[in-house]
Design a protein around this motif. Structure first.
Motif, PDB file in Angstrom:
ATOM      1  N   VAL A   1      39.196  28.700  40.588  1.00 57.97           N
ATOM      2  CA  VAL A   1      39.688  27.977  39.646  1.00 57.97           C
ATOM      3  C   VAL A   1      41.291  27.678  39.639  1.00 57.97           C
ATOM      4  CG1 VAL A   1      39.981  27.554  36.861  1.00 57.97           C
ATOM      5  CG2 VAL A   1      37.844  28.109  37.847  1.00 57.97           C
ATOM      6  N   LEU A   2      41.936  29.029  39.951  1.00 58.93           N
ATOM      7  CA  LEU A   2      43.222  29.288  40.253  1.00 58.93           C
ATOM      8  C   LEU A   2      43.789  28.362  41.576  1.00 58.93           C
ATOM      9  CD1 LEU A   2      43.973  32.838  39.266  1.00 58.93           C
ATOM     10  CD2 LEU A   2      43.939  30.756  37.935  1.00 58.93           C
ATOM     11  N   GLU A   3      42.943  28.233  42.253  1.00 57.69           N
ATOM     12  CA  GLU A   3      43.374  27.497  43.621  1.00 57.69           C
ATOM     13  C   GLU A   3      43.362  26.075  43.420  1.00 57.69           C
ATOM     14  OE1 GLU A   3      41.872  26.990  48.151  1.00 57.69           O
ATOM     15  OE2 GLU A   3      40.696  28.414  46.826  1.00 57.69           O
ATOM     16  N   PHE A   4      42.281  25.860  42.499  1.00 61.87           N
ATOM     17  CA  PHE A   4      42.210  24.369  42.059  1.00 61.87           C
ATOM     18  C   PHE A   4      43.469  23.846  41.145  1.00 61.87           C
ATOM     19  CE2 PHE A   4      40.472  21.468  38.580  1.00 61.87           C
ATOM     20  CZ  PHE A   4      40.333  20.305  39.346  1.00 61.87           C
ATOM     21  N   LEU A   5      43.745  24.776  40.337  1.00 66.04           N
ATOM     22  CA  LEU A   5      45.197  24.533  39.668  1.00 66.04           C
ATOM     23  C   LEU A   5      46.231  24.774  40.531  1.00 66.04           C
ATOM     24  CD1 LEU A   5      43.898  26.146  36.193  1.00 66.04           C
ATOM     25  CD2 LEU A   5      43.793  23.598  36.891  1.00 66.04           C
ATOM     26  N   ASN A   6      46.110  25.049  41.554  1.00 65.47           N
ATOM     27  CA  ASN A   6      47.168  25.454  42.423  1.00 65.47           C
ATOM     28  C   ASN A   6      48.278  26.334  41.847  1.00 65.47           C
ATOM     29  OD1 ASN A   6      48.768  24.895  45.035  1.00 65.47           O
ATOM     30  ND2 ASN A   6      49.982  23.267  43.889  1.00 65.47           N
ATOM     31  N   ILE A   7      47.897  27.295  41.223  1.00 63.64           N
ATOM     32  CA  ILE A   7      48.664  28.518  40.912  1.00 63.64           C
ATOM     33  C   ILE A   7      48.251  29.788  41.527  1.00 63.64           C
ATOM     34  CG2 ILE A   7      49.399  27.335  38.684  1.00 63.64           C
ATOM     35  CD1 ILE A   7      47.186  28.895  37.490  1.00 63.64           C
TER      36      ILE A   7
END
Length: 308
Positions: free
Chosen positions: A199-205
């Motif tokens: 999910v964090l990768e998807f949000l780019n953070i």
């Protein structure tokens, strides 16, 4: 009409009782994410015409809904440089009404969808309604009454079966938004950190180590019904939590105090309903499996065939 100036960067659109509260609260731990105090403002469904609900205590939903563009934007005016989210899970079910408004006001916003075995999800929603003293029917009778409730404009959470017909809901978001992330409740529960990493990768953070011991949005029948009524359901309890408790303190009290004092007891399952629900969901699950390129019959439905 113009796009909002202050707005979320991603939406957790659903599904209800599929782990979205856990997902939202995990995200709230991340230092690069801003979440408003109201997880489910439900602005888009309300503004799309879902604003006259007739089920028991559905009026409370309307009471706490964010009703104007100005109030919705106020939720995000202090987000600064952080990514901000909206966790209104009714946006998935009411996809045909809300998607045009979401695109108009937010543009091509990132979408996160959490899905759960629809049979288990239906019973979990029913259990939550029992917990909150809204549901008075047996599970079997509630399923039989569902179509009448839908016709009489009960809130979506009463649509135990129909909320689990995910195919059209998911496809609509995939057709209308560039960035859609699908996660599964089983992965969130059993592979929490790796799922959240995705999910964090998807949000780019950046990656973050989450507190994996938390249990959010417990369902079941409260043993201490008076305490539950005063501190969880009543207007006094809602106002007290909103005015005097920070988000971190609310979460701490919920985990360490409220849930233990209320002592939620699991509702006994009506397993004989599973066969009829198996047939109800089979075609939709097959279509969703093809859409997402994952065998969801194996993941969700096979166990019911084995057990029956």
């Amino acid at each position: 009409m113009s796009k909002f100036t202050h707005k979320p960067d991603f939406l957790v659109v659903g599904s209800a009782k599929a782990g979205t509260t856990s997902l939202f609260n995990f995200l709230g731990e991340h230092p690069q994410i801003f979440l408003p105090k109201r997880k489910e403002p439900k602005f888009f469904s309300y503004s799309s015409g879902i604003n006259k609900l007739n089920g028991p205590r559905d009026d409370k939903t309307i009471q706490f809904t964010v009703k104007t563009p100005e109030k919705y934007q106020e939720l995000y005016q202090n987000k600064g440089n952080k990514l901000a989210g909206d966790g209104s899970v009714d946006n998935l079910y009411y996809y045909n009404k809300v998607i045009p408004l979401i695109k108009e006001k937010l543009g091509d916003v990132k979408i996160i969808i959490c899905l759960r075995d629809p049979i288990a999800r239906a019973f979990s929603a029913y259990s939550m309604q029992l917990r909150d003293s809204r549901e008075t029917l047996s599970y079997s009778d509630a399923l039989k009454e569902e179509n009448n409730r839908i016709k009489n404009d009960y809130e979506f959470i009463w649509h135990y079966k129909n909320c689990g017909l995910y195919y059209n809901q998911v496809k609509a978001y995939m057709d209308n938004f560039t960035n859609v992330k699908i996660i599964f409740n089983t992965d969130l529960r059993h592979k929490t950190q790796s799922t959240m990493d995705g999910v964090l990768e998807f949000l780019n953070i950046s990656k973050f180590n989450f507190d994996l011991e938390k249990n959010h949005n417990v369902t079941g029948i409260p043993k201490n019904k008076l305490f539950h009524k005063i501190f969880v359901l009543s207007s006094f309890g809602r106002a007290f939590r909103k005015l005097f408790l920070s988000e971190k303190l609310k979460l701490f009290l919920k985990e360490k105090v409220f849930n233990k004092l209320i002592k939620y007891e699991k509702v006994e399952k009506d397993t004989h309903e599973n066969l009829s629900l198996l047939e109800f969901f089979k075609e939709d699950v097959a279509k969703l499996s093809k859409l997402l390129d994952r065998d969801l019959h194996e993941l969700w439905l096979k166990k019911y065939e084995t057990n029956n």
